[in-house]
Design a protein around this motif. Structure first.
Motif, short mmCIF file in Angstrom:
data_model
loop_
_atom_site.label_atom_id
_atom_site.label_comp_id
_atom_site.label_asym_id
_atom_site.label_seq_id
_atom_site.Cartn_x
_atom_site.Cartn_y
_atom_site.Cartn_z
N SER A 13 19.01 12.56 6.79
CA SER A 13 18.83 13.97 6.52
C SER A 13 19.01 14.73 7.83
N PHE A 14 19.85 15.75 7.79
CA PHE A 14 20.18 16.47 9.01
C PHE A 14 19.89 17.95 8.84
N MET A 15 19.37 18.55 9.89
CA MET A 15 18.97 19.96 9.85
C MET A 15 19.80 20.77 10.84
N PHE A 16 20.24 21.94 10.39
CA PHE A 16 20.94 22.90 11.22
C PHE A 16 20.17 24.22 11.22
N ASP A 17 20.40 25.03 12.24
CA ASP A 17 19.92 26.41 12.16
C ASP A 17 20.62 27.13 11.01
N GLY A 38 23.76 30.70 20.52
CA GLY A 38 22.91 29.53 20.73
C GLY A 38 22.45 28.84 19.47
N TYR A 39 23.03 29.15 18.32
CA TYR A 39 22.60 28.52 17.07
C TYR A 39 23.28 27.17 16.88
N ASP A 380 16.29 27.33 16.72
CA ASP A 380 15.18 26.39 16.84
C ASP A 380 15.54 25.33 17.88
N ALA A 381 14.86 25.38 19.01
CA ALA A 381 15.17 24.44 20.10
C ALA A 381 14.86 23.00 19.72
N ALA A 382 14.07 22.79 18.68
CA ALA A 382 13.67 21.43 18.29
C ALA A 382 14.74 20.73 17.47
N ILE A 383 15.75 21.46 17.01
CA ILE A 383 16.79 20.84 16.17
C ILE A 383 17.80 20.14 17.07
#
Length: 411
Positions: A13-17, A38-39, A380-383
């Protein structure tokens, strides 16, 4: 319609902004702006880049003067007034998007009339439009109109015309590694019990799940299908049908201009485009294309031949090749089917993480991107962007750029 459900069990499972769906000018411009901001973002398309509305456009970056044929400025003309300068900066490499590798077919557009222009003559000379339209003396007329049979008034607009394939290639090169082709995107969209959209890459029991804090639909008329897949009908769309005329001829006259008539839209708009043959390709729009939506191809060709004979009696088009191009411009639905004045971006109804956008005109793609940026949360810097992008790159190809519609017909 995909009913709300929990996402399937998945090993990946992958997350993007943000994920953008749609590979026309709207999606590509928005991708470029989001990446610069920066996204962690990627773009998905189910077809070659630019296919459909983008490549069917005439490439005009106009400043709204053609909307002032009633003799007054209005919201439509003023919304778009700054666009030629905005795009000029991008073409020079000093704007929000680097378009230094985009070819400009013309740095101006002409406007002419074969009869008296009435009150428009005074309006075009007024301070209200100073710097946006200038009268052209006879000595500076383009070669096409340097004929004794031309008796009309001629003006030069600051509008420019871009070679759309090179624009698409420029944006694709700017964002290489972030653009992917995936078939049947709408069928892969689902929403979870919290009404968040997500996408399954595989149609099996344990598909790879792609998630995004925001899904951005910029697929033109395809937006309706994407929304329907999520059980959503808003924001609603309208289609403005046109049938443009393509004329291949041997006259050595590249030309870009609007001919004025009795309507509030130009009687005829002519743009000239590159071709793989030795022919000159004139692409005809304006009122002819709007009325042509209700004509057969044969009727539109006959009407186009009549227009060209009346406007350019010194040219012979007997050996020209005429073909038609039906196209439906996708727009946000307006009261009484009005023409939108600006780009449009709004959240989808009852879907927590979807934005839907239409630029309404190629020239307003930057406005659309600005509206979308204003509605996004901070990156989101955590992604972990690399893992998600690398996975898509391993699974999906990059799309090619679609051919110009008249070249596709003549392959």
């Amino acid at each position: 319609m995909n009913n709300a459900s929990a996402p399937p069990a998945s090993n990946d499972s992958f997350m993007f902004d943000a994920i953008i769906i749609g590979g026309g000018i709207a999606g590509l411009w928005t991708l470029d702006r989001l990446r610069s901001a920066g996204y962690n973002v990627a773009l998905l398309t189910d077809r070659p880049l630019g296919e459909g509305q983008t490549l069917a456009s005439q490439g005009m970056i106009h400043g709204g003067i053609k909307y002032t044929l009633s003799g007054a400025l209005n919201q439509a003309s003023e919304t778009i007034a700054d666009m030629p300068e905005y795009w000029r900066q991008c073409l020079q490499g000093t704007g929000d998007v680097d378009l230094t590798h985009t070819n400009c077919l013309s740095d101006h557009f002409y406007m002419w009339s074969n009869s008296t222009m009435g009150k428009l003559t005074g309006f075009f000379a007024s301070r209200a439009v100073r710097g946006r339209v200038d009268k052209v003396p006879a000595s500076e007329r383009p070669a096409l109109l340097q004929n004794s049979q031309f008796k009309g008034s001629l003006y030069r607009l600051v509008d420019r015309v871009l070679d759309v394939p090179s624009l698409l290639a420029n944006l694709a090169a700017n964002n290489q590694g972030y653009i992917f082709q995936l078939d049947q995107i709408a069928h892969r969209l689902h929403k979870d019990t919290a009404n968040n959209a997500y996408l399954c890459l595989d149609n099996n029991d344990k598909p790879t799940t792609v998630r995004a804090k925001r899904w951005i639909f910029t697929a033109g008329k395809g937006n309706a299908e994407l929304l329907s897949a999520l059980g959503c009908q808003q924001p609603a769309m309208q289609l403005r049908p046109l049938q443009q005329l393509v004329v291949r001829h041997r006259h050595p006259y590249p030309f870009f201009g609007h001919c004025l008539g009795a309507d509030k839209t130009p009687r005829l708009t002519i743009s000239t485009h590159p071709t793989t043959s030795d022919d000159t390709v004139w692409y005809l729009g304006g009122s002819l294309a709007e009325k042509g939506a209700n004509m057969s191809a044969a009727e539109l060709i006959a009407a186009g031949k009549k227009e060209l004979a009346e406007l350019f009696p010194w040219l012979d088009f007997a050996d020209a090749d005429f073909s038609t191009l039906p196209i439906a411009r996708a727009e946000p639905r307006q009261k009484d089917f009005a023409r939108p004045d600006n780009a449009f971006a709004q959240p989808a109804a009852n879907i927590a993480n979807v934005l839907v956008g239409w630029p309404t005109k190629l020239t307003l793609a930057p406005n659309l991107a600005n509206q979308i940026l204003a509605q996004l949360p901070e990156p989101d810097a955590a992604i972990a962007s690399n893992a998600a992008l690398n996975h898509l790159a391993q699974r999906l190809p990059a799309p090619v750029i679609a051919p110009l519609p008249w070249e596709a017909k003549h392959d």
